[in-house]
Design a protein around this motif. Structure first.
Motif, short mmCIF file in Angstrom:
data_model
loop_
_atom_site.label_atom_id
_atom_site.label_comp_id
_atom_site.label_asym_id
_atom_site.label_seq_id
_atom_site.Cartn_x
_atom_site.Cartn_y
_atom_site.Cartn_z
N UNK A 14 0.80 -1.23 0.00
CA UNK A 14 0.00 0.00 0.00
C UNK A 14 0.84 1.28 0.00
N UNK A 15 1.80 1.46 0.91
CA UNK A 15 2.57 2.71 0.87
C UNK A 15 3.40 2.86 -0.41
N UNK A 16 3.90 1.73 -0.93
CA UNK A 16 4.71 1.82 -2.14
C UNK A 16 3.88 2.26 -3.34
N UNK A 17 2.70 1.67 -3.53
CA UNK A 17 1.90 2.07 -4.69
C UNK A 17 1.37 3.49 -4.54
N UNK A 18 1.07 3.88 -3.31
CA UNK A 18 0.59 5.26 -3.11
C UNK A 18 1.71 6.26 -3.39
N UNK A 19 2.89 5.98 -2.90
CA UNK A 19 4.03 6.86 -3.14
C UNK A 19 4.39 6.90 -4.62
N UNK A 20 4.39 5.75 -5.26
CA UNK A 20 4.70 5.68 -6.69
C UNK A 20 3.67 6.45 -7.51
N UNK A 21 2.41 6.29 -7.19
CA UNK A 21 1.34 7.01 -7.89
C UNK A 21 1.49 8.51 -7.67
N UNK A 22 1.75 8.91 -6.43
CA UNK A 22 1.93 10.34 -6.14
C UNK A 22 3.10 10.90 -6.93
N UNK A 23 4.23 10.20 -6.95
CA UNK A 23 5.42 10.70 -7.64
C UNK A 23 5.16 10.88 -9.14
N UNK A 24 4.55 9.89 -9.77
CA UNK A 24 4.27 9.98 -11.20
C UNK A 24 3.28 11.11 -11.48
N UNK A 25 2.21 11.20 -10.69
CA UNK A 25 1.21 12.26 -10.89
C UNK A 25 1.83 13.63 -10.65
N UNK A 26 2.59 13.77 -9.58
CA UNK A 26 3.21 15.05 -9.26
C UNK A 26 4.12 15.50 -10.40
#
Length: 123
Positions: A14-26
């Motif tokens: 969960x934290x990895x996919x959320x962080x990865x999604x945030x980084x790509x979106x940002x």
């Protein structure tokens, strides 16, 4: 007491996919502002609003997909299996995010091309 590797898998995933999604979106939408300003001929309000709407949709679509594929259907017996399952899930999600990134870039370039064609036709 037996370690519940399935629960640990979720706690890692969960934290990895959320962080990865945030980084790509940002990264995508921070840099996408330039495209939106160009597409909307410098109309800042509409360009930034549209960019924010795309960003919101990106989060909903990608996090929704990540949560959908989160389930681990087999019982994870050991650390090796845990790493293998996590690498497959996170790796697959990273590939999916990369495809979504390029799809959004395609949309940005397509919008920019249409905007320039419209500007040439009106001048």
């Amino acid at each position: 007491m037996k370690t519940d590797f399935n629960f640990i898998a979720y706690l890692i995933y969960l934290p990895i996919i959320m962080l990865l999604t945030w980084y790509v979106a940002h990264t995508l939408f921070k840099n996408g502002k330039v495209f939106m300003l160009d597409i909307f001929s410098g109309k800042v309000d509409i360009a930034l609003s549209t960019n924010k709407l795309f960003e919101t949709g990106f989060y909903l679509l990608n996090l929704g997909f990540a949560f959908k594929i989160m389930e681990v259907t087999s019982i994870i017996e050991n650390g090796r299996s845990l790493l293998e399952i996590l690498s497959a899930k996170i790796g697959g999600f990273a590939i999916y995010l990369g495809i979504m990134l390029f799809f959004n870039l395609y949309l940005f370039f397509r919008g920019r091309k249409a905007s320039r064609a419209k500007n040439v036709a009106t001048h």
